[in-house]
Design an enzyme around this catalytic site. Structure first.
Site, PDB file in Angstrom:
ATOM      1  N   HIS A  87       0.825  -1.213   0.000  1.00 42.01           N
ATOM      2  CA  HIS A  87       0.000   0.000   0.000  1.00 42.01           C
ATOM      3  C   HIS A  87       0.855   1.257   0.000  1.00 42.01           C
ATOM      4  CE1 HIS A  87      -3.655   2.342   0.879  1.00 42.01           C
ATOM      5  NE2 HIS A  87      -2.866   3.090   1.632  1.00 42.01           N
ATOM      6  N   HIS A  93     -10.194   1.669  -0.685  1.00 40.18           N
ATOM      7  CA  HIS A  93     -10.382   1.169   0.675  1.00 40.18           C
ATOM      8  C   HIS A  93     -11.105  -0.171   0.580  1.00 40.18           C
ATOM      9  CE1 HIS A  93     -10.005   3.185   4.827  1.00 40.18           C
ATOM     10  NE2 HIS A  93      -8.877   3.306   4.179  1.00 40.18           N
TER      11      HIS A  93
END
Length: 751
Positions: free
Chosen positions: A42, A88
């Site tokens: 990420h 997300h």
């Protein structure tokens, strides 16, 4: 320290050895935790970074490109526009409401950390099949989370996408885009400078929510182990939109007074990310007193404080002379603030237990931010798929019934969102693109008598195309999104992307990612649309099954002079319907909405049509100018579902039927499935007053585009000669009733 500790933090043996080499000693637990979050997929893009460099990122309007919190373009007139898209996905699969809500909160901070006031949110969403109760539960929770946070914080949600598909049953995709506007002189970057300057932490107290989220949630797929998946639930952050609203106003006030020299949000990897990235970008170091961090939970260890992803927090770099004023502004907005760091000239990030206390961690700041490992993972094309039956050979026995099944109105979802906050929304959700005036507190107004500037944005993705051919599918996607913003009269000027793919340790997934990047990059070069930012979301898999490749793009368009509200995808009664497009363009049913949703046939092993970029550039200019001059009564691009769905969407949106005649295939008595539902680039449907038809045809001819008057609007029937004749009321009922039945409280099965 036991050798396996680094593995529990998500670090490989090789990565742990690299850390030891960087430090010239074994790392302690705090240091390992900091490297684990910063070297996660990420934060570091370690599997994708070598491919992302192939995107074109420069252009005459680009003020800030990839690498900062958001991309920024010069909108003219002293204004700039910031844009960012994030994912997300994994948090939303575990806790749909908070996963989606904190996705909104995080993307808002990415925008106002650049000095921009957030003015709009868009949310491309993908869930499992509509028949699956859990997928419906996730969808309803995600929509509630987006609306609950966005409506409360006071930023309109102006559009997005809603897709249900089997491949997302175990791993939904929740992407969020945010747009902001700022005076160009207020632009600020997320870097620390000036040894002796101070780092001030603003916003919420730090808790244990979200600890290790980027390494636990964003760098691993889902399994069938219910107990294991339940254990991840505490890693989802909890949002507070009212704290976020105060934080927005406090930060913009600080920037208006030029009280900060750099500012960074605390998102993934928390305080570790904000301190290391600001120091690394500025070529400096930073000392951080972990005891100065305001906490909302007792007994937190240093590693928990440094890796917590608690929401609504910002790190501002300020000079000692301005600290008191910074704290005063924060008190006025009821935002907690404390000095937690000092900028140094050492290039090292040191974590201290009190300013004169023990050194808990001491690492080169750049090693966390810039020196993460880069992997050139193996890439292998998927095994060839034998085509037992071609998409073009599928049965189309009842085109009218097929059309009804393809029509789903997302209006129920949009009604959960307030899209009129700030009163800048010119084109509301549901159109080809959203359109907003560039206006807001602290934003210069146009001179008296001069029109506003406006910005258009469209988010688009198509996993069906990209599963057939990720390179050509991604190119088609860029072309479609650019045409969407042209349909509201805007010139496409920049693009951001969210690359949602499966497990990068699977060679086929890395091949898909590389191919999609190349297709997108080529299309952006051909259309002169720079990529100014993006996000990569990997490990989107469930039980070792990868999602279909799902790149999502957000294209930003500008309108220099907003003279009038543009037409939208509607019909006006008693007018001509004109189809304009590239001459000789090919269309396909491979990976089409019709083939997949009606027949479950995904077309792998078949071919997608290519984009004629020369013709597409001409079409973009033609449509943008036509809309700008106010000629069409309605305009809609032809994309998913083909021309039949495009026409039907215009009909149900306006309550006006039509009667058209479309060309059929060679030797055909009437249009078949390919003619009705075939998908391909570079086509628009126009509704044109009879007196303007000649001018539209003339302009199209000058651009070298094909233009055909195919019929007329009016009545209460939807008629395509030789193919279908259905009642508009029945079609409208099917179109508008599906989602409320699925997602509204008390919907199907009570879910």
């Amino acid at each position: 320290m036991e050798r396996h500790v680094h593995r529990s933090l998500g670090l490989s043996d090789e990565e742990a050895a690299s850390i030891e080499a960087i430090l010239a000693r074994p790392a302690n637990y705090l240091e390992l935790a900091m490297y684990a979050v910063m070297w996660s997929e990420h934060c570091s893009y370690k599997s994708s970074k070598v491919h992302l460099s192939r995107f074109p990122t420069s252009g005459e309007r680009v003020l800030v490109g990839p690498g900062e919190n958001a991309g920024v373009i010069d909108a003219g007139g002293g204004l700039a526009v910031a844009i960012r898209i994030e994912s997300h996905n994994h948090p939303s699969a575990i806790e749909p409401y908070q996963g989606a809500a904190t996705g909104v909160g995080g993307i808002l901070r990415d925008i106002f950390t650049m000095g921009a006031r957030p003015i709009a949110i868009m949310d491309p969403l993908r869930f499992g099949p509509r028949s699956d109760a859990r997928s419906r539960w996730i969808a309803a929770g995600v929509v509630s989370g987006i609306s609950g946070y966005g409506n409360s914080v006071g930023v309109p949600t102006v559009g997005g996408e809603l897709v249900f598909d089997d491949c997302y049953a175990g791993n939904p995709l929740v992407n969020v885009l945010c747009l902001g506007v700022l005076p160009t002189e207020r632009l600020v970057l997320g870097k620390a400078s000036g040894p002796g300057n101070l780092a001030v932490l603003l916003g919420s107290a730090t808790g244990r929510d979200g600890i290790g989220g980027v390494s636990v949630l964003a760098s691993a797929g889902f399994t069938d182990d219910a107990e294991l998946e339940a254990s991840k639930r505490p890693n989802v952050q909890v949002g507070d939109p009212y704290e976020e609203k105060r934080l927005i106003e406090a930060c913009l006030a600080l920037l208006d007074e030029s009280l900060v020299v750099g500012i960074q949000d605390l998102g993934g990897a928390g305080l570790t990310c904000a301190t290391s990235e600001t120091a690394s970008r500025g070529g400096v170091g930073m000392d951080v007193d972990v005891t100065s961090v305001l906490r909302r939970e007792a007994g937190m260890d240093a590693w928990e404080v440094m890796t917590s992803e608690s929401q609504e927090r910002m790190l501002a770099i300020v000079t000692p002379d301005n600290v008191d004023r910074v704290l005063e502004v924060c008190r006025r907005w009821e935002v907690a603030a404390s000095v937690v760091g000092k900028v140094t000239s050492t290039g090292r990030l040191r974590i201290l237990e009190g300013w004169d206390g023990n050194v808990l961690a001491d690492v080169p700041a750049a090693s966390l931010h810039e020196d993460a490992p880069l992997y050139r993972r193996p890439m292998t094309p998927p095994a060839p798929v034998s085509v037992e039956i071609a998409s073009s050979d599928l049965s189309c026995a009842d085109p009218g019934a097929d059309l009804g099944r393809l029509m789903v109105d997302p209006a129920w979802v949009y009604r959960q969102y307030d899209h009129q906050l700030f009163l800048n929304t010119v084109v509301a959700p549901g159109a080809d693109a959203a359109l907003l005036r560039l206006s807001g507190p602290g934003v210069p107004r146009p001179e008296p008598g001069e029109p506003y500037r406006a910005v258009a944005v469209s988010t688009d993705g198509n996993s069906r195309w990209c599963a057939v051919d990720p390179r050509r599918g991604a190119a088609l996607l860029v072309a479609e999104s650019a045409l969407n913003v042209a349909c509201v009269g805007a010139e496409p000027v920049a693009l951001v992307n969210c690359l949602n793919f499966g497990n990068p340790e699977h060679p086929e997934v890395m091949w898909q990612l590389s191919e999609a990047i190349d297709g997108m990059a080529a299309a952006c070069r051909e259309l002169s649309i720079p990529v100014i930012g993006g996000n990569v979301s990997l490990y989107n898999e469930s039980s070792n099954v990868d999602i279909d490749p799902t790149p999502v793009v957000g294209v930003l368009g500008l309108v220099e002079r907003l003279e009038r509200r543009p037409p939208v995808a509607e019909l006006r009664s008693d007018a001509s319907i004109v189809v304009v497009g590239a001459r000789g363009a090919a269309y396909s049913l491979a990976g089409s909405k019709w083939a997949v949703e009606i027949h479950g046939h995904r077309g792998r092993g078949e071919s997608l049509p290519a984009v004629d970029f020369d013709a597409h550039r001409k079409l973009l200019g033609f449509v943008g100018a036509l809309v700008g001059d106010g000629l069409p009564l309605g305009v809609h691009d032809v994309s998913e579902g083909g021309i039949a769905v495009a026409l039907a969407e215009m009909a149900v949106a306006s309550g006006c039927g039509f009667d058209v005649k479309l060309p059929g295939g060679p030797g055909s008595a009437g249009p078949g499935a390919l003619d009705l539902f075939g998908e391909g680039p570079s086509r628009v449907v126009l509704c044109v007053a009879d007196g303007d038809v000649a001018e539209v045809l003339r302009r199209a001819g000058e651009c070298g585009l094909s233009a055909d008057v195919v019929g007329r609007s009016g009545g209460d029937r939807v008629v395509i000669r030789g193919a279908l004749d259905v009642d508009l009321g029945d079609l409208t009922a099917a179109w508008s009733g599906t989602l409320p039945a699925l997602l509204a409280p008390g919907g199907i099965d009570g879910h």
